[in-house]
Design a protein around this motif. Structure first.
Motif, mmCIF file in Angstrom:
data_model
loop_
_atom_site.group_PDB
_atom_site.id
_atom_site.type_symbol
_atom_site.label_atom_id
_atom_site.label_comp_id
_atom_site.label_asym_id
_atom_site.label_seq_id
_atom_site.Cartn_x
_atom_site.Cartn_y
_atom_site.Cartn_z
ATOM 1 N N ARG A 1 0.844 -1.194 0.000
ATOM 2 C CA ARG A 1 0.000 0.000 0.000
ATOM 3 C C ARG A 1 0.882 1.248 0.000
ATOM 4 N N PHE A 2 0.473 2.250 -0.785
ATOM 5 C CA PHE A 2 1.291 3.447 -0.951
ATOM 6 C C PHE A 2 0.395 4.661 -1.112
ATOM 7 N N VAL A 3 0.708 5.758 -0.381
ATOM 8 C CA VAL A 3 -0.018 7.025 -0.507
ATOM 9 C C VAL A 3 0.929 8.025 -1.160
ATOM 10 N N SER A 4 0.596 8.523 -2.327
ATOM 11 C CA SER A 4 1.427 9.489 -3.036
ATOM 12 C C SER A 4 1.222 10.865 -2.430
ATOM 13 N N GLN A 5 2.363 11.507 -2.094
ATOM 14 C CA GLN A 5 2.303 12.878 -1.587
ATOM 15 C C GLN A 5 2.300 13.886 -2.732
ATOM 16 N N LYS A 6 2.313 13.402 -3.962
ATOM 17 C CA LYS A 6 2.182 14.273 -5.130
ATOM 18 C C LYS A 6 0.724 14.406 -5.560
ATOM 19 N N THR A 7 0.008 13.248 -5.635
ATOM 20 C CA THR A 7 -1.389 13.252 -6.107
ATOM 21 C C THR A 7 -2.380 13.063 -4.973
ATOM 22 N N GLY A 8 -1.941 12.496 -3.872
ATOM 23 C CA GLY A 8 -2.839 12.184 -2.763
ATOM 24 C C GLY A 8 -3.540 10.852 -2.917
ATOM 25 N N ASN A 9 -3.372 10.153 -4.054
ATOM 26 C CA ASN A 9 -4.081 8.900 -4.297
ATOM 27 C C ASN A 9 -3.507 7.767 -3.444
ATOM 28 N N LEU A 10 -4.381 6.777 -3.149
ATOM 29 C CA LEU A 10 -3.993 5.564 -2.430
ATOM 30 C C LEU A 10 -3.866 4.433 -3.424
ATOM 31 N N TYR A 11 -2.698 3.754 -3.405
ATOM 32 C CA TYR A 11 -2.415 2.665 -4.347
ATOM 33 C C TYR A 11 -2.278 1.373 -3.554
ATOM 34 N N ILE A 12 -3.079 0.333 -3.970
ATOM 35 C CA ILE A 12 -2.964 -0.984 -3.355
ATOM 36 C C ILE A 12 -2.497 -1.929 -4.458
ATOM 37 N N ALA A 13 -1.274 -2.466 -4.293
ATOM 38 C CA ALA A 13 -0.673 -3.267 -5.364
ATOM 39 C C ALA A 13 -1.459 -4.542 -5.621
ATOM 40 N N LYS A 14 -1.966 -5.172 -4.547
ATOM 41 C CA LYS A 14 -2.700 -6.438 -4.684
ATOM 42 C C LYS A 14 -3.754 -6.454 -3.575
ATOM 43 N N VAL A 15 -5.024 -6.437 -3.995
ATOM 44 C CA VAL A 15 -6.127 -6.357 -3.027
ATOM 45 C C VAL A 15 -6.316 -7.706 -2.349
ATOM 46 N N GLU A 16 -6.504 -7.651 -1.024
ATOM 47 C CA GLU A 16 -6.801 -8.842 -0.226
ATOM 48 C C GLU A 16 -8.165 -8.665 0.440
ATOM 49 N N PRO A 17 -8.782 -9.728 0.884
ATOM 50 C CA PRO A 17 -10.124 -9.600 1.506
ATOM 51 C C PRO A 17 -10.116 -8.631 2.690
ATOM 52 N N SER A 18 -8.993 -8.541 3.400
ATOM 53 C CA SER A 18 -8.961 -7.649 4.559
ATOM 54 C C SER A 18 -8.999 -6.185 4.158
ATOM 55 N N ASP A 19 -8.814 -5.879 2.866
ATOM 56 C CA ASP A 19 -8.830 -4.494 2.417
ATOM 57 C C ASP A 19 -10.234 -3.952 2.223
ATOM 58 N N VAL A 20 -11.237 -4.788 2.253
ATOM 59 C CA VAL A 20 -12.622 -4.343 2.013
ATOM 60 C C VAL A 20 -13.030 -3.366 3.129
ATOM 61 N N GLY A 21 -13.606 -2.192 2.730
ATOM 62 C CA GLY A 21 -14.057 -1.197 3.702
ATOM 63 C C GLY A 21 -14.163 0.163 3.060
#
Length: 1028
Positions: A174-194
Motif C-alpha cells: 500500500r502506498f499514498v502518493s504525496q504528489k497526487t494524494g491517491n492511495l495505491y494498493i498493489a494487490k487487493v486482499e479480503p482484509s482491504d474491504v471497507g
C-alpha cells in the motif's frame, strides 16, 4: 552652466558631510523577505507587513512596487507606509499575491531592494459528499483517487480506513502518493474491504479536511491471476532540483505477486551515504542536493511474472550568487569607470544594471554593458548616482549596490608636491613627476627658473605632465616649476635639480684561480662624487652575501671609498660569480669576478662489482669532478663484516692511474661478503670516497686454514680429550664448514677419524673403555666445507685421561702458630706413575661450629708439603683434612686432625709512654700491658720508629718496658709501640712524635686521652738547658 555649478556646490556639501563621518548614500539595513500567509476559513483580520529600512543622509524616503508597478498608498486604502514598512490590510488573495520591492531614495540616488514574494496558503472543503463504490477482484491492483479540493500551498495526504483514527499503514503493498494524494494498493486482499477517506492537510495552516468515503468492494466473479508489475506512480522525465534542497522521487507499481521496488543510477555510480531509500514506501530521498547528485535515475519494479521500469533525470539548478560585487567609487571628470559584476548559478545568470532604481539605458557610446561589466567613459557630473547590478536566471534574481561620485576641483598640489630636491648623475636620465589633483584634467606647463622651459630632443614633457631630461649635463641644474590649469583655477609646485658626478668602478673585471684553503681579496674600488655616500653590496651567484653568517669565511676589508672583501680559507663551494654593487643616491654600478677554486677530487661515481671469483673482485667506476685539477690516481678500499672499518686492498694493476676506471681486487677471502669504495687523488689531495658498492660475496672453495693450538689431555676415565682454536668465519671459505679430528696411539700406523659439524666447536672427546690411562696419542685436526676436505693441522702428542690419585697423603699434622694462624704439614705422595700424576693437594678446614660440607678449600700446586691457614678466630678448634688431586679428580681423604688456635693477643695498647733525648740517644719508657683472662700473656714489645709517617719503619723487639735507642737527635721521629704474645701482635699505641732539637736535652710524655697531635703536648713540656 548653472546646473554645473549647482552640482559643484552639492558635491562640496557632500564632501564636507563625508568628512564629518555621516553616511550619505542610501544603504539598506533591512530588506523585505518573502511571506506565505495562512488563510483560515472564517478569519476576518488579514494583515501583512513587509519590512524595509535604509540609512542615508539626507534620510531616505521609500516607495514600493508590486509586480513592477508602483503602489500608491492613499487614505482609506488597504496599503499604508509606516517609515519604510509596507502594511497591507484585509489581504485579498487574488489582488495582493505577487512580487514586492522596496525603493529607498535620497539626493544621492535610488536603490531597489531584493524581490519578496507574497503567497497565501489555504485549503477549502471537499465539494462532493458521496463517492461510488470501487469494485475489484481479489489479487487485483486498485487506485483510490483523492481529488483534493481548491487550495494554495503545499499539502500532505493520509487515508482513514473505515473510521478515525484507523489510518492506512504504508508498506510494500500500500502506498499514498504525496504528489497526487491517491492511495495505491498493489494487490487487493479480503482484509482491504471497507471505506477509505482521504485526509488533506495544509502544511502551512496545519488545517485538515476530509473527503467523502470511498467504499472498496470485492467482486464475486473470480480471483485475479498473477500478472507483471504495472507502474502507476512515477516521476517526470526531468525533475529540476535546487542546490542544497531535498528531493523525493516516488515510484509504486501494481502487480500480483506484490512487486518489489529498487533504485539505481543509470551511469552505474553507487549512491552516497546521505541517500535514503525507503523500499517499503517506494520513495527515494536525496537531501542537500549538489551538482554530483544530478543524473538519470531508474526505478525498477519486479515480481515473478516480470519487471518494469521508469527513468527520470534530476537536473541541478542554483539561483544566482554574487562572486564579485562593484564597490563605491569616486572619480574625476573625464575619467573612465569600469565596474565588474559576477555571479555563479545554473543556468548561467544574465546581468542588467539599474541607475537610481531605473534600467540603465546604454544608448550612448560611452556607456557599455558587456556580460556584467559596466563601462562608462568620459565621466561627467550627470553620471553621479546609485547603481545596481542585477544578476538573474529563471530560479532567482539578486541585487547589489554601488555609488558613483564624480568630482570637479581646481588644480591642487597639497597632496603631491614636487620633490623638493632631485639628484641626478651627469650623463644619466631623470623623470620629475607632476601629479596635481584636478578635475577635469587641464593643461600642464614647466618653467626653469623664471623662464618657460623649452622642449628639445633631451627635454620632454610627457602626456601625463611629468618632465623627462636625458643625457643630463651640469647646465641642467636649477629650479623647475610645474604649473597646472583648468577652468576652476591655477596652481604650481617647484623643486630643484642637482647634478652629480657619475660613480665609476676602477677595479677591472677579472678571473681568479685559487686552491682550497687559501685566502683571497676581491677588489671593488671606485671613483665618485665626494658629496655622495657609497653603499657596497656583494652577491655570490646572484644571492646577497650576509657578512658574519657564512661561517666567518667572508670579511669586509675595504675603506670608505672601496668595497674590497676577503674570503678566508676558501672552500670548493665558494667557486662562482661574485658581484660588487655600488649604490649612491643618484646611480648604481656593478662589477663581476669569476672565482675558480681548485681542490681534491670529488667522490667517484657508480662504483660497481662486475665479477667475483673465490679470491678476487672486478670493479668499475666513473670519475667524479676533478675540481679543476686533473685526477692522478685512484685507491680502492674494502670492508667486510669482520674488518675494522675500511681497509686498503691489493689490486691489479697495482697502481691505478687517473685514466684507470676499472681494476681487480686480489687476496680476498673466499665466501665473504665485501663492499668496495674508490677514492681519487690529484696534486692537491685525496677527495671524499665514492658511495659503497652493493655487497658482493666471493665464491666458495676448499678450506685452506687449519685450526691453531691443537692440544688436549685431561678429561674423565677412559677419555681422550682433543682441543683446538676454531677457524674464524672469514677463513672458512664456504658454507657447511666443520672439522675432521684424527688420532692414534703413539707408534700406531692407522688413524681414527671423527667429524665435528659445528664451525664453532673447539673440543672433541673420544671415550672408549680400552683407552689406557695417561697414554700418549698423536692427534691432528683437519677442516672441510661443502666443497670438500681441506688440510690437517700439524701432528701433536697429547695424553689420555689419567686416573684419580689412589692414596691419601700421610702424616697430616696441624700446629697453632698464633691466635689467627695454623700451620698444616704432611708427607707427599710420589709425584708421577705410569697411570696417574699428582698435580697438587686440596686442603679443607672447618670450625667445630660448622659441618664439613661448609668447609673452606685451599689448593696447592706442585709437590708442596705445608700450608699456612690465616684469618682464624682465637681460642677456637678447627678440623683439617687433605686429598691429592690431578686432572682426573681428587683422591681419597686423609685422616681428619684437629687443632686449637692460641688465645688472642692483648687488646690493650701500651700507655703512659715517656721519652727524653740526650746527645745521640732516645730513651723510652711505658707501663706494662696486662692480658685479660681470655688473652695470651705478653711476651715482649715491638718498638717501631721512622723519620716521618710515610716511610717504612724500623722495628726493635724487647722483653722490657723501656728501651734506649741510639739515634741522632738532630732529626724528628715518629714512634709506635705494640705488645706481642704467642697469640700474635696486639694493639699499637698512639703515634709519638719526637721533634728535631739541635744541641739540647728534651723530654716529653704521650697522653692516652689527647686527640690532638702529640707533638703539641711534647712541645709544651719541653725544657731546655744550656750546656755550660
Amino acid at each position: 552652466m548653472e546646473l554645473l555649478w549647482k552640482l559643484i556646490l552639492l558635491l562640496s556639501l557632500v564632501e564636507r558631510l563625508a568628512g564629518s563621518g555621516v553616511l550619505l548614500r542610501p544603504m539598506f539595513t533591512k530588506q523585505p523577505g518573502s511571506v506565505v500567509f495562512p488563510i483560515h476559513s472564517g478569519e476576518n483580520r488579514r494583515e501583512v507587513v513587509f519590512s524595509c529600512e535604509a540609512q542615508g543622509h539626507p534620510p531616505p524616503f521609500y516607495r514600493w512596487k508590486l509586480n513592477d508597478s508602483f503602489i500608491t498608498p492613499r487614505p482609506g486604502s488597504r496599503y499604508s507606509l509606516m517609515e519604510g514598512n509596507l502594511h497591507i490590510a484585509h489581504l485579498n488573495k487574488e489582488e495582493d499575491v505577487g512580487i514586492y520591492q522596496c525603493l529607498a531614495s535620497n539626493s544621492f540616488g535610488t536603490i531597489v531592494s531584493r524581490e519578496a514574494s507574497l503567497h497565501v496558503s489555504y485549503v477549502e472543503n471537499f465539494k462532493t459528499q458521496r463517492r461510488s463504490p470501487v469494485r475489484v477482484r481479489e489479487g487485483q491492483g486498485v487506485v483510490l483517487l483523492c481529488g483534493p479540493p481548491p487550495h494554495s500551498g503545499e499539502l500532505s495526504f493520509t487515508w482513514i480506513f473505515n473510521e478515525y483514527p484507523s489510518f492506512v499503514i504504508q508498506d510494500t503493498r500500500r502506498f499514498v502518493s504525496q504528489k497526487t494524494g491517491n492511495l495505491y494498493i498493489a494487490k487487493v486482499e479480503p482484509s482491504d474491504v471497507g471505506n477509505y477517506t482521504c485526509v488533506v492537510t495544509n502544511t502551512v495552516t496545519k488545517s485538515s479536511v476530509q473527503g467523502p468515503p470511498t467504499p472498496l468492494v470485492l467482486r464475486v466473479d473470480g480471483v485475479m491471476g498473477e500478472y507483471e508489475p504495472k507502474i502507476e506512480v512515477q516521476f517526470p522525465e526531468v525533475v529540476p532540483v535546487a542546490k542544497s534542497s531535498t528531493v523525493k522521487l516516488e515510484c509504486f507499481a501494481l502487480g500480483n505477486p506484490v512487486p518489489t521496488i529498487s533504485w539505481k543510477k543509470v551511469d552505474g555510480a553507487s549512491f552516497t551515504r546521505k541517500v535514503d531509500i525507503n523500499k517499503a514506501s517506494g520513495v527515494l530521498e536525496i537531501p542537500y542536493f549538489q551538482q554530483e547528485d544530478a543524473g538519470m535515475y531508474e526505478c525498477v519494479a519486479e515480481n515473478s511474472r516480470g519487471r518494469n521500469s521508469v527513468k527520470g533525470k534530476l537536473s541541478y539548478y542554483a539561483a544566482p550568487h554574487f562572486t564579485e560585487k562593484p564597490q563605491d567609487v569616486q572619480k574625476t571628470i573625464d575619467e573612465m569607470l569600469v565596474w565588474e559584476c559576477k555571479a555563479s548559478g545554473k543556468p548561467k545568470p544574465s546581468y542588467r544594471w539599474l541607475k537610481n532604481g531605473e534600467p540603465l539605458d546604454p544608448m550612448e557610446d560611452r556607456v557599455q554593458v558587456n556580460n556584467g561589466v559596466l563601462t562608462i567613459s568620459s565621466l561627467n557630473l550627470a553620471d553621479i548616482g546609485m547603481y545596481q547590478c542585477v544578476a538573474e536566471n529563471k530560479h532567482g534574481r539578486i541585487f547589489t549596490n554601488a555609488e558613483l561620485r564624480v568630482v570637479a576641483i581646481a588644480p591642487d598640489f597639497s597632496q603631491n608636491l614636487l620633490k623638493a630636491q632631485t639628484l641626478a648623475r651627469q650623463g644619466g636620465d631623470i623623470l620629475i613627476e607632476c601629479k596635481p589633483r584636478m578635475s577635469p584634467r587641464g593643461m600642464i606647463s614647466w618653467r626653469k627658473g623664471k623662464e618657460a622651459l623649452r622642449e628639445s630632443h633631451r627635454v620632454m614633457v610627457l602626456d601625463n605632465g611629468s618632465l623627462r631630461i636625458s643625457n643630463i649635463s651640469k647646465t641642467d641644474a636649477g629650479i623647475y616649476t610645474c604649473v597646472a590649469r583648468n577652468q576652476f583655477g591655477v596652481a604650481s609646485s617647484a623643486g630643484s635639480l642637482l647634478v652629480k658626478e657619475a660613480t665609476v668602478i676602477t677595479s677591472p673585471a677579472g678571473h681568479l684561480d685559487v686552491t682550497v684553503g687559501e685566502s683571497i681579496v676581491l677588489p671593488c674600488q671606485v671613483s665618485h662624487d665626494p658629496t655622495l655616500d657609497l653603499k657596497f653590496t656583494w652577491f655570490f651567484n646572484e644571492q646577497l652575501i650576509h657578512f658574519g653568517s657564512h661561517g666567518a669565511y667572508f670579511e669586509k676589508v675595504g675603506g670608505r671609498s672601496d668595497g674590497d672583501i676577503m674570503i678566508r680559507n676558501i672552500q670548493l663551494r665558494h667557486a662562482g660569480k661574485y658581484t660588487c654593487a655600488v649604490q649612491t643616491k643618484v646611480d648604481s654600478v656593478s662589477i663581476a669576478t669569476d672565482v675558480v677554486v681548485r681542490g681534491p677530487p670529488g667522490p667517484p661515481v657508480d662504483c660497481q662489482v662486475t665479477k667475483m671469483t673465490e679470491t678476487t673482485a672486478s670493479l668499475s667506476w666513473g670519475p667524479g669532478t676533478d675540481n679543476h685539477s686533473p685526477i692522478l690516481s685512484y685507491t680502492i678500499q674494502a670492508r667486510t663484516p669482520f674488518s675494522l672499518g675500511w681497509q686498503a686492498v691489493t689490486t691489479v694493476p697495482e697502481l691505478l692511474g687517473g685514466k684507470q676506471l676499472s681494476a681487480t681486487v686480489t687476496d680476498l677471502s673466499p665466501w665473504v661478503e665485501n663492499e668496495f669504495r674508490v677514492l681519487a687523488t690529484n696534486r692537491i689531495g685525496t677527495g671524499e670516497p665514492s658511495r659503497p658498492s652493493k655487497k658482493a660475496r666471493t665464491k666458495e672453495m676448499l678450506p685452506r686454514v687449519t685450526p691453531a693450538r691443537v692440544s688436549g689431555g685431561g678429561g674423565g676415565r677412559s677419555e681422550l680429550v682433543i682441543t683446538w682454536e676454531p677457524v674464524p668465519e672469514e677463513m672458512q671459505s664456504g658454507p657447511g664448514f666443520g672439522y675432521v679430528v684424527a688420532f692414534r696411539p703413539l707408534g700406531a700406523q692407522g688413524w681414527m677419524q671423527a667429524a665435528v659439524t659445528s664451525p664453532d666447536a673447539s673440543r672433541y672427546v673420544f671415550k672408549n673403555e680400552s683407552i689406557p690411562p695417561f697414554s700418549p696419542y698423536q692427534v691432528k685436526v683437519g677442516v672441510y666445507n661443502n666443497k670438500g676436505e681441506g688440510p690437517f693441522s700439524p701432528v701433536t702428542t697429547i695424553y689420555s685421561a689419567e686416573e684419580e690419585p689412589s692414596r691419601a697423603p700421610g702424616r697430616l699434622k696441624a700446629r697453632s702458630v698464633s691466635a689467627s694462624e695454623v700451620e698444616v704439614t704432611w708427607k707427599p705422595l710420589p709425584w708421577s706413575t705410569n697411570r696417574r700424576r699428582i698435580l697438587g693437594y686440596e686442603l679443607q678446614y672447618w670450625s667445630e661450629k660448622q659441618k664439613q660440607d661448609a668447609a673452606t678449600v685451599i689448593r696447592t700446586a706442585g709437590n708442596k708439603t705445608s700450608v699456612l691457614i690465616r684469618d682464624l678466630e682465637g681460642s677456637s678448634t678447627y678440623y683439617v683434612s687433605l686429598r691429592a688431586y690431578n686432572s682426573a679428580g681428587v683422591g681419597p681423604q686423609s685422616n681428619i686432625v684437629n687443632v686449637t688456635t692460641k688465645k688472642p693477643p692483648p687488646s690493650q695498647a701500651p700507655v703512659k709512654i715517656m721519652w727524653n733525648t740526650s746527645n745521640s740517644k732516645v730513651i723510652l719508657k711505658w707501663d706494662q700491658v696486662h692480658a685479660l683472662e681470655n688473652e695470651s700473656e705478653v711476651t715482649g714489645y715491638k718498638v717501631m720508629y721512622s723519620q716521618d709517617k710515610h716511610s717504612r719503619p724500623s722495628v726493635v723487639e724487647t722483653n722490657n718496658t723501656s728501651l734506649e735507642l741510639s739515634l741522632p737527635v738532630n732529626q724528628g721521629y715518629v714512634i709506635q709501640i705494640k705488645p706481642f704474645s704467642e697469640g700474635g701482635e696486639g694493639i699499637s699505641s698512639r703515634q709519638i712524635t719526637i721533634p728535631k732539637i739541635a744541641d739540647a736535652i728534651a723530654m716529653g710524655a704521650a697522653s692516652e686521652f689527647l686527640a690532638f697531635p702529640l707533638v703539641n703536648l711534647a712541645t709544651l713540656i719541653i725544657t731546655a738547658r744550656t750546656l755550660l
